[in-house]
Write a protein that holds these residues in place. Structure first.
Motif, PDB file in Angstrom:
ATOM      1  N   GLU A   1      -1.382   0.678 -13.522  1.00  0.00           N
ATOM      2  CA  GLU A   1      -1.247  -0.704 -13.089  1.00  0.00           C
ATOM      3  C   GLU A   1      -2.524  -1.155 -12.373  1.00  0.00           C
ATOM      4  O   GLU A   1      -3.126  -0.366 -11.638  1.00  0.00           O
ATOM      5  CB  GLU A   1      -0.093  -0.738 -12.085  1.00  0.00           C
ATOM      6  CG  GLU A   1       0.831  -1.893 -12.195  1.00  0.00           C
ATOM      7  CD  GLU A   1       1.953  -1.750 -11.174  1.00  0.00           C
ATOM      8  OE1 GLU A   1       2.536  -2.763 -10.828  1.00  0.00           O
ATOM      9  OE2 GLU A   1       2.225  -0.603 -10.749  1.00  0.00           O
ATOM     10  N   HIS A   2      -2.880  -2.426 -12.556  1.00  0.00           N
ATOM     11  CA  HIS A   2      -4.100  -2.936 -11.927  1.00  0.00           C
ATOM     12  C   HIS A   2      -3.995  -2.829 -10.407  1.00  0.00           C
ATOM     13  O   HIS A   2      -3.030  -3.277  -9.812  1.00  0.00           O
ATOM     14  CB  HIS A   2      -4.327  -4.391 -12.327  1.00  0.00           C
ATOM     15  CG  HIS A   2      -5.609  -4.940 -11.800  1.00  0.00           C
ATOM     16  ND1 HIS A   2      -6.827  -4.603 -12.362  1.00  0.00           N
ATOM     17  CD2 HIS A   2      -5.868  -5.756 -10.769  1.00  0.00           C
ATOM     18  CE1 HIS A   2      -7.772  -5.212 -11.680  1.00  0.00           C
ATOM     19  NE2 HIS A   2      -7.237  -5.919 -10.714  1.00  0.00           N
ATOM     20  N   HIS A   3      -4.998  -2.216  -9.787  1.00  0.00           N
ATOM     21  CA  HIS A   3      -4.939  -2.032  -8.339  1.00  0.00           C
ATOM     22  C   HIS A   3      -6.325  -2.000  -7.724  1.00  0.00           C
ATOM     23  O   HIS A   3      -7.323  -1.933  -8.429  1.00  0.00           O
ATOM     24  CB  HIS A   3      -4.178  -0.751  -8.003  1.00  0.00           C
ATOM     25  CG  HIS A   3      -4.865   0.499  -8.507  1.00  0.00           C
ATOM     26  ND1 HIS A   3      -4.771   0.925  -9.811  1.00  0.00           N
ATOM     27  CD2 HIS A   3      -5.664   1.382  -7.885  1.00  0.00           C
ATOM     28  CE1 HIS A   3      -5.471   2.043  -9.965  1.00  0.00           C
ATOM     29  NE2 HIS A   3      -6.036   2.333  -8.811  1.00  0.00           N
ATOM     30  N   TYR A   4      -6.357  -2.062  -6.413  1.00  0.00           N
ATOM     31  CA  TYR A   4      -7.622  -2.040  -5.684  1.00  0.00           C
ATOM     32  C   TYR A   4      -7.692  -0.782  -4.821  1.00  0.00           C
ATOM     33  O   TYR A   4      -6.685  -0.120  -4.594  1.00  0.00           O
ATOM     34  CB  TYR A   4      -7.744  -3.287  -4.805  1.00  0.00           C
ATOM     35  CG  TYR A   4      -7.666  -4.580  -5.583  1.00  0.00           C
ATOM     36  CD1 TYR A   4      -8.658  -4.918  -6.501  1.00  0.00           C
ATOM     37  CD2 TYR A   4      -6.594  -5.448  -5.400  1.00  0.00           C
ATOM     38  CE1 TYR A   4      -8.581  -6.104  -7.217  1.00  0.00           C
ATOM     39  CE2 TYR A   4      -6.512  -6.633  -6.115  1.00  0.00           C
ATOM     40  CZ  TYR A   4      -7.504  -6.959  -7.030  1.00  0.00           C
ATOM     41  OH  TYR A   4      -7.424  -8.121  -7.741  1.00  0.00           O
ATOM     42  N   HIS A   5      -8.892  -0.483  -4.352  1.00  0.00           N
ATOM     43  CA  HIS A   5      -9.092   0.739  -3.582  1.00  0.00           C
ATOM     44  C   HIS A   5      -9.571   0.473  -2.158  1.00  0.00           C
ATOM     45  O   HIS A   5     -10.409  -0.396  -1.937  1.00  0.00           O
ATOM     46  CB  HIS A   5     -10.106   1.636  -4.299  1.00  0.00           C
ATOM     47  CG  HIS A   5      -9.594   2.188  -5.586  1.00  0.00           C
ATOM     48  ND1 HIS A   5     -10.086   1.820  -6.813  1.00  0.00           N
ATOM     49  CD2 HIS A   5      -8.586   3.072  -5.826  1.00  0.00           C
ATOM     50  CE1 HIS A   5      -9.417   2.457  -7.763  1.00  0.00           C
ATOM     51  NE2 HIS A   5      -8.498   3.218  -7.197  1.00  0.00           N
TER      52      HIS A   5
ATOM     53  N   GLU B   1      -4.704   3.199  -2.431  1.00  0.00           N
ATOM     54  CA  GLU B   1      -4.593   2.181  -3.468  1.00  0.00           C
ATOM     55  C   GLU B   1      -3.643   1.083  -3.027  1.00  0.00           C
ATOM     56  O   GLU B   1      -2.687   1.356  -2.306  1.00  0.00           O
ATOM     57  CB  GLU B   1      -4.041   2.811  -4.754  1.00  0.00           C
ATOM     58  CG  GLU B   1      -4.887   3.935  -5.280  1.00  0.00           C
ATOM     59  CD  GLU B   1      -4.303   4.537  -6.548  1.00  0.00           C
ATOM     60  OE1 GLU B   1      -3.086   4.767  -6.591  1.00  0.00           O
ATOM     61  OE2 GLU B   1      -5.075   4.766  -7.489  1.00  0.00           O
ATOM     62  N   PHE B   2      -3.917  -0.121  -3.460  1.00  0.00           N
ATOM     63  CA  PHE B   2      -2.970  -1.194  -3.177  1.00  0.00           C
ATOM     64  C   PHE B   2      -3.017  -2.259  -4.264  1.00  0.00           C
ATOM     65  O   PHE B   2      -3.972  -2.359  -5.032  1.00  0.00           O
ATOM     66  CB  PHE B   2      -3.212  -1.805  -1.789  1.00  0.00           C
ATOM     67  CG  PHE B   2      -4.474  -2.628  -1.694  1.00  0.00           C
ATOM     68  CD1 PHE B   2      -5.701  -2.025  -1.515  1.00  0.00           C
ATOM     69  CD2 PHE B   2      -4.419  -4.018  -1.770  1.00  0.00           C
ATOM     70  CE1 PHE B   2      -6.862  -2.786  -1.417  1.00  0.00           C
ATOM     71  CE2 PHE B   2      -5.576  -4.798  -1.678  1.00  0.00           C
ATOM     72  CZ  PHE B   2      -6.803  -4.173  -1.499  1.00  0.00           C
ATOM     73  N   ILE B   3      -1.937  -3.009  -4.309  1.00  0.00           N
ATOM     74  CA  ILE B   3      -1.832  -4.134  -5.241  1.00  0.00           C
ATOM     75  C   ILE B   3      -1.704  -5.397  -4.402  1.00  0.00           C
ATOM     76  O   ILE B   3      -0.974  -5.400  -3.417  1.00  0.00           O
ATOM     77  CB  ILE B   3      -0.579  -3.971  -6.134  1.00  0.00           C
ATOM     78  CG1 ILE B   3      -0.757  -2.774  -7.059  1.00  0.00           C
ATOM     79  CG2 ILE B   3      -0.319  -5.241  -6.942  1.00  0.00           C
ATOM     80  CD1 ILE B   3       0.474  -2.446  -7.872  1.00  0.00           C
TER      81      ILE B   3
ATOM     82  N   ILE C   1       1.071   3.886  -7.628  1.00  0.00           N
ATOM     83  CA  ILE C   1       0.763   2.884  -8.633  1.00  0.00           C
ATOM     84  C   ILE C   1       1.301   3.375  -9.976  1.00  0.00           C
ATOM     85  O   ILE C   1       1.070   4.513 -10.372  1.00  0.00           O
ATOM     86  CB  ILE C   1      -0.775   2.660  -8.724  1.00  0.00           C
ATOM     87  CG1 ILE C   1      -1.372   2.340  -7.348  1.00  0.00           C
ATOM     88  CG2 ILE C   1      -1.094   1.586  -9.749  1.00  0.00           C
ATOM     89  CD1 ILE C   1      -1.061   0.986  -6.783  1.00  0.00           C
TER      90      ILE C   1
ATOM     91  N   ASP D   1       0.842  -1.195   0.000  1.00  0.00           N
ATOM     92  CA  ASP D   1       0.000   0.000   0.000  1.00  0.00           C
ATOM     93  C   ASP D   1       0.879   1.247   0.000  1.00  0.00           C
ATOM     94  O   ASP D   1       2.100   1.156   0.069  1.00  0.00           O
ATOM     95  CB  ASP D   1      -0.968   0.005   1.180  1.00  0.00           C
ATOM     96  CG  ASP D   1      -0.249   0.076   2.514  1.00  0.00           C
ATOM     97  OD1 ASP D   1       0.923   0.476   2.534  1.00  0.00           O
ATOM     98  OD2 ASP D   1      -0.856  -0.274   3.517  1.00  0.00           O
TER      99      ASP D   1
END
Ligand SMILES: [Zn+2]
Ligand SMILES: [Zn+2]
Length: 163
Positions: free
Chosen positions: A102-106, A117-119, A8, A4
């Motif tokens: 880049e593909h990431h989540y919230h 944001e995190f991967i 990103i 985190d």
């Protein structure tokens, strides 16, 4: 692994994004618009997910003639053609980020609306696995985790002590 608070990465250069915009604008026989280009580069370079109001304010501060309604129109155009994506963070409405990321989540704070944001490859792999177990193929995913962030928790704890 959850990573985190990292920036990103962008998956495409700003130049490349801008020339894609030019191609769409030409294909649609639209007039080029300095404002449209400005909004797109603003979102590209932003470290945070911007609201239409924040974008309009930025335009105003940079002495660009603009209105909130034209910002809304530009954002709608940019989202329709896949240049930006929106995220519904809280009651205040949508916030925008560049699609070439880049593909990431919230993770969203329900109190202050802060978006982090995190991967996490494990989450991604698990989803592929779940889809596979149902004889499906994962196409896309979208994960939002709602939290009270550390700042808001600290504020709460302080209040609890005072009262
Ligand atoms: Zn918060
Ligand atoms: Zn994001």
């Amino acid at each position: 692994m959850v990573s985190d608070n990292i920036k990103i990465k962008r998956t495409e250069s700003l130049d490349s994004v801008m020339s894609r915009l030019q191609r769409v604008v030409m294909a649609k026989r639209l007039k080029t618009s300095k404002q449209r280009e400005y909004v797109l580069s603003l979102i590209y370079n932003s470290k945070i997910h911007l609201s239409p109001e924040e974008i309009a304010l930025k335009l105003k501060n940079d002495n660009k003639d603009s209105s909130l309604s034209s910002v809304y129109r530009i954002l709608q155009f940019l989202e329709t053609y896949g240049f930006v994506t929106s995220i519904e963070a809280d009651k205040s409405g949508k916030r925008y980020e560049i699609a070439a990321k880049e593909h990431h989540y919230h993770i969203i704070c329900l109190d202050c609306g802060n978006i982090m944001e995190f991967i996490d490859d494990d989450i991604r792999n698990k989803q592929v696995e779940i889809a596979k177990s149902l004889q499906c193929e994962l196409v896309s995913d979208n994960l939002r985790i709602f939290v009270l962030c550390d700042k808001c928790l600290n504020k709460k704890n302080k209040k609890d002590i005072i009262y």
